[in-house]
Design a protein around this motif. Structure first.
Motif, short mmCIF file in Angstrom:
data_model
loop_
_atom_site.label_atom_id
_atom_site.label_comp_id
_atom_site.label_asym_id
_atom_site.label_seq_id
_atom_site.Cartn_x
_atom_site.Cartn_y
_atom_site.Cartn_z
N ARG A 1 27.06 29.89 -23.32
CA ARG A 1 28.28 30.63 -22.19
C ARG A 1 28.46 29.10 -21.65
O ARG A 1 29.92 29.35 -21.26
CB ARG A 1 27.00 30.16 -21.08
CG ARG A 1 26.52 32.11 -21.09
CD ARG A 1 25.58 31.50 -19.58
NE ARG A 1 25.00 33.28 -18.90
CZ ARG A 1 23.76 33.39 -19.24
NH1 ARG A 1 22.73 32.53 -20.05
NH2 ARG A 1 23.33 34.54 -19.74
N TYR A 2 28.29 28.25 -22.41
CA TYR A 2 28.67 26.70 -22.32
C TYR A 2 30.43 26.01 -22.69
O TYR A 2 31.22 26.22 -22.60
CB TYR A 2 27.43 25.19 -22.47
CG TYR A 2 28.42 23.98 -23.06
CD1 TYR A 2 28.67 23.07 -21.94
CD2 TYR A 2 28.61 23.90 -24.99
CE1 TYR A 2 29.48 21.60 -22.51
CE2 TYR A 2 29.09 23.21 -24.44
CZ TYR A 2 29.64 21.98 -23.95
OH TYR A 2 30.63 20.42 -23.83
N MET A 3 30.34 26.95 -24.04
CA MET A 3 31.24 26.86 -24.43
C MET A 3 33.07 27.61 -24.56
O MET A 3 33.70 27.03 -23.99
CB MET A 3 31.12 27.07 -26.61
CG MET A 3 30.31 26.21 -26.93
SD MET A 3 30.19 26.87 -28.44
CE MET A 3 29.18 27.72 -29.09
N MET A 4 32.44 28.91 -24.26
CA MET A 4 33.22 29.80 -23.13
C MET A 4 33.13 29.09 -22.19
O MET A 4 35.06 29.64 -21.90
CB MET A 4 32.40 31.36 -22.89
CG MET A 4 32.26 32.07 -24.72
SD MET A 4 34.03 32.52 -25.24
CE MET A 4 33.60 33.30 -26.69
N ALA A 5 32.64 28.96 -21.48
CA ALA A 5 33.34 27.99 -19.81
C ALA A 5 33.82 26.76 -19.92
O ALA A 5 34.59 27.20 -19.36
CB ALA A 5 31.93 27.50 -18.98
N LEU A 6 34.07 26.12 -21.17
CA LEU A 6 35.09 25.18 -20.81
C LEU A 6 35.91 26.05 -21.37
O LEU A 6 37.20 25.12 -21.11
CB LEU A 6 34.59 24.61 -22.29
CG LEU A 6 33.31 23.26 -21.67
CD1 LEU A 6 33.20 22.27 -22.98
CD2 LEU A 6 33.23 22.25 -21.30
N MET B 1 31.63 31.58 -13.16
CA MET B 1 30.66 32.39 -13.89
C MET B 1 29.42 31.65 -14.35
O MET B 1 28.62 32.42 -14.42
CB MET B 1 31.16 34.18 -13.56
CG MET B 1 29.93 34.42 -14.21
SD MET B 1 30.86 36.52 -14.77
CE MET B 1 31.65 35.94 -16.27
N LEU B 2 30.16 32.04 -15.52
CA LEU B 2 29.05 31.29 -16.36
C LEU B 2 28.60 30.10 -15.70
O LEU B 2 27.55 29.69 -17.05
CB LEU B 2 30.21 31.37 -18.01
CG LEU B 2 30.86 32.62 -18.22
CD1 LEU B 2 31.71 31.99 -19.47
CD2 LEU B 2 29.94 33.31 -18.99
N LYS B 3 29.31 28.93 -15.86
CA LYS B 3 28.76 27.49 -15.19
C LYS B 3 26.99 28.28 -14.49
O LYS B 3 26.02 27.39 -15.06
CB LYS B 3 29.25 26.94 -14.57
CG LYS B 3 28.73 25.85 -14.86
CD LYS B 3 29.77 24.43 -13.71
CE LYS B 3 29.83 25.39 -12.39
NZ LYS B 3 29.97 24.08 -11.27
N ASN B 4 27.36 28.79 -13.35
CA ASN B 4 26.56 29.00 -12.82
C ASN B 4 25.48 29.98 -13.56
O ASN B 4 23.89 30.02 -13.01
CB ASN B 4 26.45 29.82 -11.57
CG ASN B 4 27.88 28.35 -10.57
OD1 ASN B 4 27.39 27.57 -10.61
ND2 ASN B 4 28.46 28.99 -9.90
N SER B 5 26.00 30.64 -14.47
CA SER B 5 24.26 31.32 -15.69
C SER B 5 24.05 30.43 -16.40
O SER B 5 22.45 30.72 -16.74
CB SER B 5 25.78 32.57 -16.15
OG SER B 5 26.43 33.38 -15.71
#
Length: 315
Positions: free
Chosen positions: A248-253, A266-270
């Motif tokens: 999630r972290y890598m995709m959020a970046l 959305m990803l960061k909050n997940s």
């Protein structure tokens, strides 16, 4: 029936496919068939593939472009072997690669997944060995915890993985709807249920600079793995939970770099707030909050360093 079916999805790799095929045909272990899934390339990929003559090679032509996952699934459906070795159309196998995979299948009969280490090739002069979380693994063996071992960087790349066919019969094929990071979803499903036999020998060159490589791709209009779908499994598997949140972290970046703040948020909050559960360190949490322009600048610096053979990360 050949021992291995080598599955090569082909789309717009005219500058690489011949070298890729030669690396297969030059294997010391020769009991294999090669299935090229031609996914309606718009360049001369098919012509270049056809110029490599071998009765081991079969070209299957899609009628319309369907994407990487669908191409792999076409290969799976048409494979005549029990062991399916996947190879991207721009990567290169060492001549001993299939021999090592065969050795793993014989020495670890309880395993259903088989893989070797690899090197990342950023130019003809720059090759980097990945730094992974797989500790004290000097000889071949069963990986004790795939998800823990892959928290920092993947211990295998798509071109260094071989899968026993019955795995697909159990969990299904690649998800055709995912068109960015397809391997993450499959790796979760496969490694949750099946054992992985692994060799730390780096026998695959993972070419990072070729056409339409994921490292060069935009996330716009792309679908990624639904990490939330796997949360129920992660409730009883700590390392899987960390694996989900690290991805999630890598995709959020990536979303933040491309100024897609909706998907970034959305990803960061997940990601779990407790670092002992998510596995994220303070540096990673700071990076998630940096402005888009700063992240873009960091990416440019990292690319410059990569060309000099220096790889930095937040892990």
């Amino acid at each position: 029936m050949a021992f291995f079916s080598v599955i090569i999805p082909l789309y717009n790799k005219e500058n690489h496919i011949q070298d890729t095929l030669r690396s297969v045909l030059n294997q010391s272990f020769q009991d294999f068939e090669v299935l090229i899934i031609e996914d309606c390339s718009t360049d001369n990929s098919r012509i270049k593939a056809e110029s490599v003559i071998s009765d081991k090679i079969i070209i299957i032509q899609h009628k319309e472009n369907q994407g990487l996952s669908a191409s792999r699934n076409t290969g799976i459906l048409n494979a005549n072997s029990d062991y399916l070795a996947f190879l991207d159309a721009d990567d290169i196998w060492d001549e001993k690669y299939l021999a090592k995979i065969f050795e793993l299948t014989q020495n670890f009969p309880k395993a259903h997944l088989f893989a070797t280490n690899y090197v990342e090739v950023y130019s003809k002069k720059v090759t980097i060995s990945p730094s992974t979380n797989l500790k004290k693994f000097d000889s071949d063996g069963i990986v004790p915890d795939f998800f823990e071992s892959n928290l920092y960087q993947n211990i295998y790349c798509p071109s260094s993985l071989c899968v026993k066919k019955e795995v697909f019969e159990k969990i299904g094929g690649y998800d055709n709807t995912i068109n960015y990071g397809e391997d993450v979803d499959f790796n979760i499903r496969a490694n949750y249920l099946f054992k992985l036999a692994y060799s730390n020998s780096a026998l695959v060159n993972n070419i990072m600079y070729s056409e339409n490589k994921i490292t060069n791709s935009s996330l716009k209009n792309k679908k990624i793995t639904n990490f939330t779908y796997y949360e129920p499994l992660a409730k009883t598997n700590k390392s899987l939970k960390m694996y989900l949140d690290i991805n999630r972290y890598m995709m959020a970046l990536n979303y933040k770099r491309q100024n897609d703040l909706v998907n970034w948020k959305m990803l960061k909050n997940s990601i779990h707030k407790n670092p002992d559960i998510s596995g994220l360190n303070n540096k990673q949490r700071i990076l998630l909050e940096l402005p888009t322009l700063v992240l873009q600048l960091i990416s440019k610096i990292k690319l410059i360093l990569l060309k000099l053979g220096i790889k930095i990360s937040s892990f």
